[in-house]
Design an enzyme around this catalytic site. Structure first.
Site, mmCIF file in Angstrom:
data_model
loop_
_atom_site.group_PDB
_atom_site.id
_atom_site.type_symbol
_atom_site.label_atom_id
_atom_site.label_comp_id
_atom_site.label_asym_id
_atom_site.label_seq_id
_atom_site.Cartn_x
_atom_site.Cartn_y
_atom_site.Cartn_z
ATOM 1 N N GLU A 9 -6.564 4.313 5.093
ATOM 2 C CA GLU A 9 -5.619 3.966 4.734
ATOM 3 C C GLU A 9 -5.118 5.056 3.332
ATOM 4 O O GLU A 9 -3.464 5.276 3.844
ATOM 5 C CB GLU A 9 -6.090 2.375 3.541
ATOM 6 C CG GLU A 9 -4.453 1.934 3.677
ATOM 7 C CD GLU A 9 -3.939 1.180 3.848
ATOM 8 O OE1 GLU A 9 -2.279 1.298 3.891
ATOM 9 O OE2 GLU A 9 -3.954 1.127 4.923
ATOM 10 N N ASP A 12 -1.516 7.145 3.198
ATOM 11 C CA ASP A 12 -0.370 7.044 2.376
ATOM 12 C C ASP A 12 -0.103 8.213 1.562
ATOM 13 O O ASP A 12 0.993 8.249 1.399
ATOM 14 C CB ASP A 12 -1.504 6.006 1.274
ATOM 15 C CG ASP A 12 -1.222 4.422 1.914
ATOM 16 O OD1 ASP A 12 -0.911 4.138 2.250
ATOM 17 O OD2 ASP A 12 -1.279 3.537 1.015
ATOM 18 N N SER A 30 1.814 0.694 7.126
ATOM 19 C CA SER A 30 1.112 1.404 6.296
ATOM 20 C C SER A 30 1.694 3.597 6.354
ATOM 21 O O SER A 30 1.944 3.507 5.461
ATOM 22 C CB SER A 30 0.147 1.607 6.503
ATOM 23 O OG SER A 30 -0.700 0.212 5.947
#
EC number: 3.4.21.62
Length: 582
Positions: free
Chosen positions: A242, A246, A486
């Site tokens: 993740e 990001d 995301s």
């Protein structure tokens, strides 16, 4: 990417990531905010483009005076902690004077030493309630980290596609070209700050970021990206992937803006369990109290809201096949489903978002990867899973924090043919852009006209009984999300960092909470700042959902960014430099 997280036993204690002794723990008191009506008034005026107070942000000191505890209240709280056995030298008060913490010593293994835990609903950790000061709203206990952070990737999407793999048409240069954003546009102001956050194994690989620079973003200055905490995540963990995504996105689209990567807790419970909500509250509370705050923050992680989880188990319980307790226990075995304990917890997080807004922070959040029915995908695991999936398809299940009215919710798009033809993101009828209406938070005024038009003029809407038409509607806008929302949240957040960078270089203030202005621009200048997306929807595996439609819709919001229009309508205003106090 929103991934379901395994909830452990419903305890409200969670782990410290420092080097304290095994028996040590910390208590954090959240003190009642004073002046909440004044805060809400300031928030509305500072965020309203038509207000004389627009973008006149408050400093840390001004905000502490507005909402923080009095000297007497702090002294009473300090005395109570000392009577409970706090180490005097460990007492700490936040910059906004709204939390106080202290460390305690306890025999190793005494996981609930002196602390009563109330399961779901009510204040989270109840400690000496009859004796604690009136100014204390609730208390949370943190225990020393005695287990490693989650390192597996069980339960993730079956294929996690890297940006340099089979999705070659979605490279950074091609996405920028589709949005009309110059590929060589770099930040020019050293004070511009952008941030991403996550707990557990959340982090990024400098080597992967360097490879991304070579492959897709040669102007990326790697020295601009750094951690602000000692926790740098753990390779192989769910949240590490993740964090990598990001960082790549926000650093590529907010090109050479100083990028802060923050991981405020390394406990497995905050990545896979209901400790996540507390970790988020701790982070947001601490961030709002800092002297220097980022101009842009992207939050990609989240789960079903506490209201959605309550509705799920109440509905299953009424059918008589399973009790609410059995439902809650089962949800604790699912990944990223119910990571917030109660409406009280999310309400406090919501207040923290308002505090950030009046400091001048623009917060962006992913709208979710499970359409309008799930956090991520249908439930699995036997008869109770089937019952929960059936209930989920009867209702539209909003997620949080994207359902907060005080952040910009970012949905997902993909391309049909090429970058000129965006549609709502959907993958194999299993994953897709989230959207809907909050059960807990009401619809803000700036949404009402456009949302009413959508509900009146759109065919194919889900049953009116399945959602709260008076709730905060999301998403606000959308971006490319072939890696899930995301991807879209930090991507869009990076674009707004570049607008802020332009503004700061002209002596203008940052944008702060930008949603009211976005909705005003989108309605007044259709097709200039956002390209309308009218294909796709949020039904996925269910037979109902929110369709994309002309204008704002509950699948893709106002659509995807058009860089020249965004810069035209958001890069200038009549606010002068002396209003910037961040």
């Amino acid at each position: 990417m929103w991934r379901r997280a395994l909830l452990t036993a419903a305890t409200l204690t969670f782990c410290l990531a420092d080097a304290t002794a095994a028996g040590d723990y910390e208590l954090v008191m959240h003190l009642k905010h004073r002046g909440l009506p004044e805060l809400q008034k300031a928030f509305r005026q500072i965020s309203d483009p038509d207000s004389a107070r627009y973008l006149k942000f408050l400093s840390q000191t001004e905000l502490a005076t507005l909402v923080g505890a009095t000297d007497q209240e702090l002294e009473e709280a300090r005395g109570w902690l000392l009577r409970l056995g706090a180490e005097p030298s460990s007492l700490r008060v936040s910059g906004l004077r709204d939390t106080m913490s202290a460390r305690f010593s306890a025999p190793a293994g005494s996981a609930n030493h002196g602390v009563g835990v109330e399961d779901r609903g009510g204040w989270w950790t109840q400690l000496g309630a009859s004796q604690r000061p009136e100014s204390v709203q609730f208390v949370v206990r943190r225990d020393h980290l005695t287990r490693s952070a989650a390192s597996g990737e069980k339960g993730r999407r079956s294929v996690f596609k890297g940006l340099n793999s089979s999705f070659g048409e979605y490279t950074v240069p091609k996405i920028k070209a589709a949005y009309g954003m110059p590929v060589d546009l770099v930040a020019g102001n050293d004070t511009t700050l952008q941030m991403v956050w996550g707990p557990g194994t959340f982090g990024y690989s400098p080597l992967q970021l360097a490879a991304h620079k070579v492959a897709e973003c040669p102007l990326l200055d790697l020295s601009k990206v750094h951690f602000d905490t000692a926790n740098h995540g753990k390779s192989g963990g769910d949240n590490f992937g993740e964090g990598n995504l990001d960082v790549k996105m926000i650093a590529s689209f907010g090109l050479n803006v100083k990028t802060i990567v923050s991981n405020t807790n390394t406990s497995a419970s905050t990545e896979e369990g209901n400790g996540f909500g507390q970790a988020m509250l701790d982070f947001i509370t601490d961030l709002a109290a800092r002297k220097v705050v980022p101009h842009v923050l992207s939050l990609s992680l989240g789960s079903l809201s506490s209201g959605s989880c309550k509705l799920l188990c109440e509905s299953v319980g009424k059918e008589g096949k399973f009790t609410e307790g059995e439902c809650n226990d089962f949800l604790q075995t699912q990944r990223q489903v119910c990571m917030f304990i109660s409406d009280d917890q999310t309400a406090r997080i919501n207040t923290a978002f308002q505090l950030l807004a009046v400091r001048g922070v623009s917060v962006f959040g992913s709208s979710g990867d499970g359409g309008s029915h799930y956090s991520f995908q249908p439930f699995s695991g036997g008869a109770i899973a089937d019952a929960l999936s059936e209930v989920s398809c009867k209702y539209q299940m909003p997620v949080f924090p994207t359902g907060s009215p005080y952040i910009v919710s970012v949905g997902g798009t993909m391309w049909k043919g090429d970058g000129s033809h965006p549609v709502a993101w959907e993958e194999d009828k299993t994953y897709g852009t989230g959207g809907g209406f909050s059960w807990q938070f009401g619809m803000p005024d700036w949404q009402k006209k456009a949302v009413a038009a959508y509900l009146v003029n759109t065919t194919g809407l889900p049953p009116a009984s399945s959602f709260n038409k008076a709730g905060r509607a999301f998403p606000d806008i959308s971006g490319v999300a072939v890696e899930g929302t995301s991807q879209s949240s930090p991507l869009v957040a990076g674009m707004f960092s570049m607008i802020v960078d332009k503004r700061l270089s002209k002596g203008l203030p940052a944008l702060g909470f930008v949603s009211p202005r976005l909705w005003k621009v989108a309605a007044a200048y259709p097709g200039e700042a956002f390209l309308d997306v009218t294909e796709g929807g949020t039904a996925l595996t269910c037979d109902n959902g929110f369709p994309a439609a002309p204008g704002w819709d509950a699948a893709t919001g106002w659509g995807r960014p058009i860089w020249p229009g965004l810069l035209k309508h958001l890069g200038e205003d009549e606010v002068t430099a002396d209003t910037l106090v961040i």
